[in-house]
Motif scaffolding. Structure first.
Motif: not given
Length: 105
Positions: A13-15, A73-74, A78-83, A103-105
């Protein structure tokens, strides 16, 4: 203290750590790549304000992962989300590994 074994962390993952808000919106730090175990499952959680929300991905990573609430977070797909929430799990003296759960959105 034991760490979660690296062979269990099958994903990457990419943070982008959340740094705060500026006059132009949220600010993020430089992107960092980390090994993690990602589960794409829907769970009901409470965010940092206590409001009930839905998490669509959960991440288990090494205990030293720098990922404050609100970080971008990627995921491996490839989906981008938020912590939404970040929990640091430790159990000093017990034979269980230390880890960080996001836990991600």
């Amino acid at each position: 203290m034991n760490r979660v074994p690296g062979w269990l962390l099958r994903h990457e993952v990419t943070v982008e750590p959340y740094l705060g808000t500026s006059a132009y919106g949220p600010r993020y730090g430089p992107a960092v790549t980390a090994r993690a175990l990602v589960a794409a499952t829907v769970k009901r959680v409470r965010d940092r304000t206590g409001a009930e929300t839905v998490s669509t991905a959960q991440i288990i990573a090494a205990p030293d992962l720098a990922c404050p609430n609100g970080s971008r977070i990627t995921l491996p797909d490839g989906r981008r989300t938020t912590a939404l929430t970040v929990a640091h799990h430790t159990a000093p003296g017990l034979p269980v590994p230390a880890s960080t759960e996001v836990m991600c959105e």
